[in-house]
Design an enzyme around this catalytic site. Structure first.
Site, PDB file in Angstrom:
ATOM      1  N   HIS A  81       9.819  11.119 -42.333  1.00 13.67           N
ATOM      2  CA  HIS A  81      11.127  11.496 -41.794  1.00 13.67           C
ATOM      3  C   HIS A  81      11.952  12.183 -42.894  1.00 13.67           C
ATOM      4  O   HIS A  81      12.562  13.232 -42.670  1.00 13.67           O
ATOM      5  CB  HIS A  81      11.885  10.260 -41.294  1.00 13.67           C
ATOM      6  CG  HIS A  81      11.406   9.733 -39.971  1.00 13.67           C
ATOM      7  ND1 HIS A  81      10.183   9.157 -39.799  1.00 13.67           N
ATOM      8  CD2 HIS A  81      12.018   9.687 -38.746  1.00 13.67           C
ATOM      9  CE1 HIS A  81      10.043   8.772 -38.523  1.00 13.67           C
ATOM     10  NE2 HIS A  81      11.150   9.085 -37.871  1.00 13.67           N
ATOM     11  N   GLN A 132       0.835  -1.218   0.000  1.00 12.97           N
ATOM     12  CA  GLN A 132       0.000   0.000   0.000  1.00 12.97           C
ATOM     13  C   GLN A 132       0.862   1.258   0.000  1.00 12.97           C
ATOM     14  O   GLN A 132       0.502   2.269  -0.627  1.00 12.97           O
ATOM     15  CB  GLN A 132      -1.004   0.004   1.173  1.00 12.97           C
ATOM     16  CG  GLN A 132      -0.408  -0.058   2.569  1.00 12.97           C
ATOM     17  CD  GLN A 132      -0.162  -1.490   3.050  1.00 12.97           C
ATOM     18  OE1 GLN A 132       0.000  -2.423   2.261  1.00 12.97           O
ATOM     19  NE2 GLN A 132      -0.108  -1.661   4.367  1.00 12.97           N
ATOM     20  N   ASP A 191      29.513  -0.563   5.602  1.00 17.35           N
ATOM     21  CA  ASP A 191      28.062  -0.651   5.792  1.00 17.35           C
ATOM     22  C   ASP A 191      27.517   0.585   6.498  1.00 17.35           C
ATOM     23  O   ASP A 191      26.389   0.992   6.270  1.00 17.35           O
ATOM     24  CB  ASP A 191      27.702  -1.879   6.644  1.00 17.35           C
ATOM     25  CG  ASP A 191      27.842  -3.175   5.868  1.00 17.35           C
ATOM     26  OD1 ASP A 191      27.924  -3.114   4.626  1.00 17.35           O
ATOM     27  OD2 ASP A 191      27.881  -4.245   6.509  1.00 17.35           O
ATOM     28  N   SER A 226      22.331 -10.864   0.578  1.00 23.35           N
ATOM     29  CA  SER A 226      23.608 -10.158   0.639  1.00 23.35           C
ATOM     30  C   SER A 226      24.774 -11.152   0.566  1.00 23.35           C
ATOM     31  O   SER A 226      24.652 -12.292   0.989  1.00 23.35           O
ATOM     32  CB  SER A 226      23.644  -9.367   1.944  1.00 23.35           C
ATOM     33  OG  SER A 226      24.655  -8.403   1.909  1.00 23.35           O
ATOM     34  N   ASN A 235      10.226  -6.198   2.260  1.00 24.87           N
ATOM     35  CA  ASN A 235       9.974  -7.641   2.219  1.00 24.87           C
ATOM     36  C   ASN A 235       9.453  -8.061   0.843  1.00 24.87           C
ATOM     37  O   ASN A 235       9.443  -7.267  -0.102  1.00 24.87           O
ATOM     38  CB  ASN A 235       8.999  -8.031   3.341  1.00 24.87           C
ATOM     39  CG  ASN A 235       7.626  -7.372   3.166  1.00 24.87           C
ATOM     40  OD1 ASN A 235       7.264  -6.928   2.080  1.00 24.87           O
ATOM     41  ND2 ASN A 235       6.876  -7.305   4.256  1.00 24.87           N
ATOM     42  N   GLU A 239      28.851  -8.703  -4.353  1.00 20.38           N
ATOM     43  CA  GLU A 239      28.335  -7.434  -3.828  1.00 20.38           C
ATOM     44  C   GLU A 239      29.441  -6.733  -3.020  1.00 20.38           C
ATOM     45  O   GLU A 239      29.751  -5.575  -3.244  1.00 20.38           O
ATOM     46  CB  GLU A 239      27.121  -7.731  -2.944  1.00 20.38           C
ATOM     47  CG  GLU A 239      26.469  -6.497  -2.359  1.00 20.38           C
ATOM     48  CD  GLU A 239      25.419  -6.855  -1.304  1.00 20.38           C
ATOM     49  OE1 GLU A 239      25.362  -8.030  -0.874  1.00 20.38           O
ATOM     50  OE2 GLU A 239      24.674  -5.949  -0.900  1.00 20.38           O
ATOM     51  N   HIS A 240      30.035  -7.461  -2.069  1.00 18.68           N
ATOM     52  CA  HIS A 240      31.146  -6.942  -1.265  1.00 18.68           C
ATOM     53  C   HIS A 240      32.379  -7.786  -1.529  1.00 18.68           C
ATOM     54  O   HIS A 240      32.308  -9.014  -1.438  1.00 18.68           O
ATOM     55  CB  HIS A 240      30.842  -7.052   0.230  1.00 18.68           C
ATOM     56  CG  HIS A 240      29.553  -6.406   0.647  1.00 18.68           C
ATOM     57  ND1 HIS A 240      28.380  -7.118   0.776  1.00 18.68           N
ATOM     58  CD2 HIS A 240      29.252  -5.123   0.979  1.00 18.68           C
ATOM     59  CE1 HIS A 240      27.405  -6.292   1.171  1.00 18.68           C
ATOM     60  NE2 HIS A 240      27.906  -5.083   1.299  1.00 18.68           N
ATOM     61  N   GLN A 299      28.404 -11.030   7.416  1.00 17.03           N
ATOM     62  CA  GLN A 299      27.489 -11.204   6.299  1.00 17.03           C
ATOM     63  C   GLN A 299      26.455 -12.279   6.625  1.00 17.03           C
ATOM     64  O   GLN A 299      25.255 -12.100   6.394  1.00 17.03           O
ATOM     65  CB  GLN A 299      28.276 -11.625   5.053  1.00 17.03           C
ATOM     66  CG  GLN A 299      27.523 -11.475   3.766  1.00 17.03           C
ATOM     67  CD  GLN A 299      27.066 -10.044   3.588  1.00 17.03           C
ATOM     68  OE1 GLN A 299      25.876  -9.775   3.564  1.00 17.03           O
ATOM     69  NE2 GLN A 299      27.987  -9.108   3.503  1.00 17.03           N
ATOM     70  N   HIS A 344      23.027 -11.749   8.552  1.00 21.49           N
ATOM     71  CA  HIS A 344      21.849 -11.073   7.979  1.00 21.49           C
ATOM     72  C   HIS A 344      20.669 -12.030   7.850  1.00 21.49           C
ATOM     73  O   HIS A 344      19.581 -11.754   8.309  1.00 21.49           O
ATOM     74  CB  HIS A 344      22.168 -10.477   6.608  1.00 21.49           C
ATOM     75  CG  HIS A 344      22.833  -9.141   6.695  1.00 21.49           C
ATOM     76  ND1 HIS A 344      22.223  -8.044   7.239  1.00 21.49           N
ATOM     77  CD2 HIS A 344      24.070  -8.728   6.322  1.00 21.49           C
ATOM     78  CE1 HIS A 344      23.043  -7.008   7.190  1.00 21.49           C
ATOM     79  NE2 HIS A 344      24.171  -7.400   6.649  1.00 21.49           N
TER      80      HIS A 344
END
Lengths: 438, 438
Positions: free
Chosen positions: A428, A199, A369, A245, A222, A335-336, A267, A270
Site C-alpha cells: 500500500h 424452488q 396498507d 405485524s 411462508n 412497525e405501525h 392488525q 392478520h
C-alpha cells in the site's frame, strides 16, 4: 373463548419488565424446514428447470413438463386487469398511481444523481447512484393472495429504474389470482412465473434455463420462503425477513373508541401472533375502547384469530401523559404507529423510531396498507430502530468515485505512505509512493 | 514458489467458464465455530458482565475482575493521539478530516431532512429521516490493528448524528494500540471497551451491566466475530459480512507497468484469498506488467502472501477493446475498480457495478484506502450488484408519515374498502369504512 387484553400502567413497579414480556417474540428456528430448504436450493442450483418443474408438480400439483409452461405472458396480466369489475380495477389503479407518486418523490429526495466535488488540489470525489439490473418479487399464492403486496414491492423497483422485474407466484392446483396478475400489469413487472416456495427463491438466485437469475429478491412468503431467502443472501440481496405485524395506537382519548377498536382488529386479524397495543393517558378511555372491543368482536368474521391475537399479544397501557406515551413508542419502535390525537404532528416530533407514522384520527392504518402512497412493507419486531420501510433506495446502490490529480497524489500520497507504514502494509505504501514526484 | 498468474483472453471459446472459475469463492461454513459462538452469545445474554469478564480472561489473558476495568476512558484516547509522532498524528488528522468532509457531502445528498407534500384533498405524505440512537464499532486487536478502519466505520456514524458510538477492541495480553485509540479520539467514538470476539458482539447486542446495548454493529472481525454478527442480526442491525478483498484494474496500456504491478500487490498483500485482476486490450502491456511483477515481487516483505494470492486467485485478461473491459467489470462487480487510462471518466460512464471507482493513473487504491475521503468499507464478492459502500445512510433510517384529511379519508377509504374486501381482510375494510361519512 372471550377476549382478555392485558392491562398495564407505567405506575406499576414492574412496568418495564411487563412491557418486555409483552414485546418478547422468539422466532423459532425449525431445523426440519432448514434441511428441506437446503436440499431444494442445491437441487435447483445443480439441475435448473428440471428441479423446478419436479417441485412444482409435487407441491403445487401442476402438470408441467417444460420450463416455458411456467411463464405467464404479459398479455395474460393485461387481460386480468381488463377483466376486473370496474370499481375494483379503478381502486387498484388509483392505489398504484398513489404509490407510484409517493415513491417518485422518494427517489428525488434520495439524491439519485449522486454528487461530485473538487478539492483545492484538483482531486475530484463523488458518488454515483445506479439502479439494480434485476429484481425478483416473491408473491404468495393460494388463498391469501395480496395484490397490494405486488404494488408495494414492484413499484419502488420500477421507479428506481430496475429494468428486469421478475415476479414469481405459486398457483397451487393451477389457481391463478386475477387481482395479483392485474397488479403485476400495473406495477412494471416484466416477467411472471408460476413457481413458489424455496424452488422459486433458488431459481431467482441461481437462474435456470427458463427463469433468469436476479440481483435481489424481495417479498413476503411462508417459513420455507423465508429460510430460502436467508440462505441465498450474499449470492443475491434480500429485503428484511418480516416478523409478525404490529400496531401501536397512541390516543389522547378524543377518537371514537369504535374506530380505535377496529384499528386494533385490523392488525389482529392478520394472524394470532400479530400484536395490537393501545396507549392512552386517559384510563376511562381505555375502558371505553375495551367495551367497544367486546361489542364489535362478535360481529367480525375473523373473530377467532382476533380474539387469540388480542388475548395473547395485545395490551392496553395507561400512561401519565402523552410525552410518556411517545417515550414508550420509541422503546417499542413499532412497525405501525397511529397517533390518534389532537395536534398529532406535535407528538410525531417526539417519535424517533417507527416504520410508518399515521397522524390524526382519520388516518387508519388500513389506508396506508392499501393506497395512501407510502410503502406497507415496514420493519417489524423493533427493527425500526435501525431499518426503514421498503423504498426506492432498496433498489439503488452507490459507487464511490475518486479521481486524484497529479498534485493531489503528492498530498494524499504522503498521508497514505505514513498510515500504511503504521499499519504494516508495505505494498500500500509503495503503491502510493510510486506516484510521488522524486 | 514462483508467481504464476492465470492468463485469459475473451477470444478463447471457454472464456466465460474460465472467468466464473476465477471468481468462484465458496465461504466455508465452520460448524465448530458456529457452536462455540452460539454458546458464547447465550452466556453473555444470560450472565452479562460475568460472562464477558470470563471470556476476556480466557481468550485475551487479561486479569480483570470488574466490568469497569474493561473501559478505556476518553482521556486515554486523547493522550494516545497527543503522544503520536507529529508526522503520524498529522497524517491521521488529515485523513480523518477528508473522510469527514466527504461523508458530510454524502449526508447532504441523502435528503437527510426528508420531505412532505400535500395532495389535493389536504392529505399530507412524507418521509422523516433520523439517525440511529447507538452504534457499536468492532475493531480487531492484536498485531493487525487498523486505525483507518476506526475512521471509516465511526466517522459516518458520527456525521449521521448517532449520539452513542461504542467501540470494542480486544487487547490480547493487555497490548493497546495507540494508533487505534488515537483514531477513536478523532472519530467521535463516545466509549471504548477492551473486549473482542463473539463476547464483544454479544455484549453490544444484548447489553451487560457495563457495556450498553446498541442498535447496529459494524466493523471487520475474524470468523468468530462474523458468525456472531450473523446470529445477532435482527436483534440489532449489522453491516455486510465481508469476503476477501478484491481489485480489478482496467488499463489501456498507458500507465507505468510498475505502478499497476504495485497496485495489484497492494490488494494481494492482505491475505492469500485476496483477488487481483488486470484487464487490458494491449497484450504486450500485460506482458510488461507481468515482467514488473517478477521484478518487484522479490523486493516485497510480504512476498509469500502476494505470491500465493496472485497465483491462486489473480488473473490477467486480454480483451478486444476497452468497451469489452467495462462489460467484464460489470459482470465482476468488483469491490475496487481502477480505471488506469486516458480519459477515465469516459469509461467510468459505462460502469454500473463497482464498490469504488478509482479514475486515472494517479488514483491508486491505497489513496482511497486511507485518505481520499470516500469509505474503504466496500461490497465484496460481486455484491456491488446490489449493495453500497458503508456510508452515512447506514446510520440513518426513515419513517413514513401519513396524515389523511377528513376529505382524504373519503377518497382513500373507498379505495381501501374495495381492495381490503378483495383480499378478504374485513377489519381492514371496516376500519377504513368507519371513517366514511354516512
Amino acid at each position: 373463548m372471550t377476549v382478555q387484553i392485558r392491562k398495564l400502567s407505567t405506575t406499576q413497579p414492574d412496568f418495564q419488565k411487563q412491557l418486555t414480556n409483552v414485546l418478547a417474540f422468539e422466532e423459532k428456528e425449525d431445523e426440519s424446514i432448514n434441511t428441506v430448504v437446503a436440499n431444494v436450493l442445491a437441487d435447483v442450483k445443480n439441475n435448473g428447470d428440471k428441479a423446478v418443474l419436479e417441485y412444482t408438480r409435487r407441491f403445487d400439483r401442476l402438470s408441467v413438463s417444460t420450463g416455458a409452461e411456467l411463464e405467464i405472458p404479459e398479455a395474460e396480466c393485461e387481460a386480468a386487469l381488463a377483466s376486473l369489475a370496474p370499481e375494483r380495477r379503478l381502486a387498484l389503479q388509483a392505489a398504484a398511481n398513489r404509490v407510484r407518486k409517493y415513491h417518485e418523490r422518494q427517489k428525488l429526495s434520495c439524491g439519485s444523481d449522486g454528487f461530485t466535488f473538487t478539492d483545492e488540489d484538483g482531486t475530484s470525489l463523488g458518488q454515483k447512484v445506479t439502479p439494480l439490473d434485476s429484481v425478483g418479487i416473491y408473491v404468495p399464492g393460494g388463498k391469501a393472495a395480496y395484490p397490494s403486496s405486488v404494488l408495494m414491492n414492484a413499484i419502488p423497483a420500477n421507479v428506481a429504474g430496475v429494468s428486469e422485474i421478475v415476479m414469481v407466484v405459486p398457483t397451487p392446483d393451477g389457481a391463478r389470482n386475477e387481482l395479483v396478475l392485474a397488479a403485476a400489469a400495473l406495477s412494471g413487472v416484466t416477467r411472471v412465473f408460476t413457481v413458489g416456495g424455496a424452488q422459486a427463491v433458488g431459481a431467482l438466485a441461481y437462474g435456470t434455463e427458463t427463469i433468469p437469475s436476479v440481483d435481489k429478491i424481495v417479498g413476503p412468503g411462508n417459513a420455507y420462503v423465508a429460510a430460502a431467502k436467508r440462505r441465498v443472501f450474499g449470492t443475491v440481496g434480500i429485503d428484511m425477513i418480516a416478523g409478525p405485524s404490529e400496531i401501536l395506537v397512541i390516543c389522547d382519548g378524543t377518537t371514537d373508541p369504535d374506530w380505535v377498536a377496529m384499528d386494533l382488529f385490523s392488525q389482529a386479524e392478520h394472524d394470532e401472533m400479530a400484536q395490537s397495543i393501545l396507549i392512552s393517558p386517559d384510563a376511562a378511555y381505555l375502558d371505553r375502547v375495551d367495551a367497544s372491543i367486546r361489542k364489535l368482536l362478535p360481529t367480525m368474521s375473523r373473530r377467532e384469530i382476533i380474539t387469540k391475537s388480542l388475548s395473547s399479544r395485545g395490551a392496553m397501557i395507561h400512561v401519565q401523559n402523552m410525552e410518556e406515551a411517545c417515550e414508550i413508542a420509541n422503546r417499542i419502535a413499532p412497525e405501525h404507529l397511529e397517533i390518534s390525537a389532537e395536534n398529532p404532528q406535535h407528538w410525531a416530533n417526539l417519535i424517533r423510531h417507527a416504520g410508518s407514522i399515521f397522524l390524526g384520527r382519520f388516518t387508519s392504518e388500513a389506508l396506508g396498507d392499501y393506497c395512501a402512497g407510502p410503502n406497507h412493507v415496514l420493519p417489524t419486531s423493533r427493527t425500526a430502530r435501525f431499518s426503514s420501510p421498503l423504498g426506492v433506495y432498496d433498489f439503488q446502490k452507490r459507487s464511490s468515485l475518486i479521481c486524484v490529480s497529479e498534485k493531489g497524489a503528492q498530498t494524499l500520497g504522503e498521508i497514505a505512505v505514513e498510515l500504511a507504514t503504521g499499519e504494516g502494509l508495505e505494498a500500500h505504501a509503495r503503491s502510493a509512493g510510486l506516484r510521488l514526484q522524486k
